[in-house]
Enzyme design. Structure first.
Site, mmCIF file in Angstrom:
data_model
loop_
_atom_site.group_PDB
_atom_site.id
_atom_site.type_symbol
_atom_site.label_atom_id
_atom_site.label_comp_id
_atom_site.label_asym_id
_atom_site.label_seq_id
_atom_site.Cartn_x
_atom_site.Cartn_y
_atom_site.Cartn_z
ATOM 1 C CG HIS A 66 -7.175 8.459 -47.950
ATOM 2 N ND1 HIS A 66 -8.702 7.668 -47.584
ATOM 3 C CD2 HIS A 66 -6.429 7.305 -47.003
ATOM 4 C CE1 HIS A 66 -8.684 7.199 -46.757
ATOM 5 N NE2 HIS A 66 -7.819 6.337 -45.741
ATOM 6 C CG HIS A 68 -4.877 4.637 -46.881
ATOM 7 N ND1 HIS A 68 -4.722 5.293 -45.330
ATOM 8 C CD2 HIS A 68 -3.358 4.437 -46.933
ATOM 9 C CE1 HIS A 68 -3.794 6.006 -45.032
ATOM 10 N NE2 HIS A 68 -2.920 5.318 -45.844
ATOM 11 C CG ASP A 70 -9.110 0.884 -45.178
ATOM 12 O OD1 ASP A 70 -7.636 1.890 -46.326
ATOM 13 O OD2 ASP A 70 -9.500 1.352 -44.231
ATOM 14 C CG HIS A 71 -10.573 4.791 -47.364
ATOM 15 N ND1 HIS A 71 -11.946 4.781 -47.457
ATOM 16 C CD2 HIS A 71 -9.946 3.734 -47.318
ATOM 17 C CE1 HIS A 71 -11.238 5.244 -45.698
ATOM 18 N NE2 HIS A 71 -10.273 4.460 -45.138
ATOM 19 C CG HIS A 122 -5.354 9.607 -43.260
ATOM 20 N ND1 HIS A 122 -5.032 8.653 -41.756
ATOM 21 C CD2 HIS A 122 -6.025 8.736 -43.569
ATOM 22 C CE1 HIS A 122 -5.032 7.656 -42.244
ATOM 23 N NE2 HIS A 122 -5.825 7.927 -43.460
ATOM 24 C CG HIS A 179 -12.515 3.532 -40.851
ATOM 25 N ND1 HIS A 179 -11.946 2.029 -40.860
ATOM 26 C CD2 HIS A 179 -11.730 4.205 -41.752
ATOM 27 C CE1 HIS A 179 -11.337 2.118 -41.689
ATOM 28 N NE2 HIS A 179 -11.363 3.816 -41.992
HETATM 29 FE FE FE Z 1 -9.282 3.888 -43.361
HETATM 30 ZN ZN ZN Z 2 -7.546 6.063 -44.733
#
Ligand code: FE
Ligand code: ZN
Length: 263
Positions: A66, A68, A70-71, A122, A179
């Site tokens: 996805h 975001h 942080d990915h 999400h 995570h």
């Molecule tokens: Fe994340």
């Molecule tokens: Zn995320």
């Protein structure tokens, strides 16, 4: 690969998976076959580049679950350095996307196939990568160990539907989530159901692991079925524990997700 033992999270019939902690609690995964690699959800690039160099791996793909940051934070730098192809859901927000993949697509890594499953909730375009051949699932921020992602874009119905699909995968499937949230997820689960033995036992063992800073991933789908409250919205025992025995599973799921947001 002599020195990589601390990173090795999985050794299957054809593939190996390295697990790299990143940012405060993210995991980046490197899937390896012979001298070729794919990276799942690179939060950054430096550590990935170091490992690719150290083990003389050629990076073929970045697999995004996805959009975001942080990915995907490492996408552009890794693409530039290695010339790899960025795969992910059809979504303008995926940094550096080269090829969109969707539900029903298969991605081949050598002879090993990964199925793309669409799991909205999400984010609306969130996908996960599942290899039945190796029994591994890269679940991004949809499914965590003993928990699930926050519902930022989808509805509780969508998220529950996504989790039901993952719940139906073979029990021996190993889950590689985005995570390390296992301890707090189990503390929350125990707060809902203090009497739940499976939750208590898992909480104790995860507490010990985290005290020694040992990663808790991967876990198995079969463990999640008994101790992840977000897999159990249709379990009358959970409904009863939170005083919602006459509500629907979606109402229970939505209520549990809300409680977790505030926990
Ligand atoms: Fe994340
Ligand atoms: Zn995320």
């Amino acid at each position: 690969m002599e020195n990589s033992s601390s990173f090795v999270a999985f050794t299957g019939p054809h593939l190996r998976v390295l697990r790299l902690p990143a940012l405060s609690d993210n995991y980046i995964y490197i899937i390896i076959r012979d001298d070729r690699a794919a990276v799942v959800d690179p939060a950054g690039s430096t550590m990935v580049e170091d490992l690719l160099k150290r083990y003389k791996l050629k990076l073929e793909y970045i697999l995004c679950t996805h959009h975001h940051f942080d990915h995907t934070g490492g996408n552009m730098a890794l693409k530039e350095v290695t010339g790899c192809e960025v795969l992910g859901p059809e979504d303008k927000r995926i940094t550096g996307l080269d090829r969109a993949v969707r539900e029903g697509d298969k991605i081949y890594f050598g002879t090993v196939a990964f199925d793309v499953l669409s799991v909205p909730g999400h984010t609306i375009t969130h996908i996960v990568y599942y290899s039945a051949d190796e029994g591994i699932l890269f679940s991004g921020d949809c499914l965590f160990e003993a928990g699930c992602g926050r519902i930022f874009e989808g509805t509780p119905e969508q998220m529950w539907g996504s989790l039901c699909r993952l719940r139906s995968l073979p029990g021996g499937t190993k889950i590689f989530p985005g995570h390390e949230y296992t301890l707090e997820n189990l503390e929350f689960a125990a707060s809902l159901e203090p009497e739940n033995r499976a939750v208590q036992v898992r909480l104790e063992s995860v507490r010990k692991m985290r005290k020694k800073n040992i990663p808790t991933v991967p876990a198995l789908i079969s463990e999640e079925r008994v101790s992840n409250p977000f897999f159990r919205a249709d379990d009358p025992l959970l409904g009863k524990a939170i005083g919602m025995e006459s509500n629907t599973e979606i109402e229970i799921f939505a209520a549990v997700r809300k409680m977790k947001d505030r926990y």
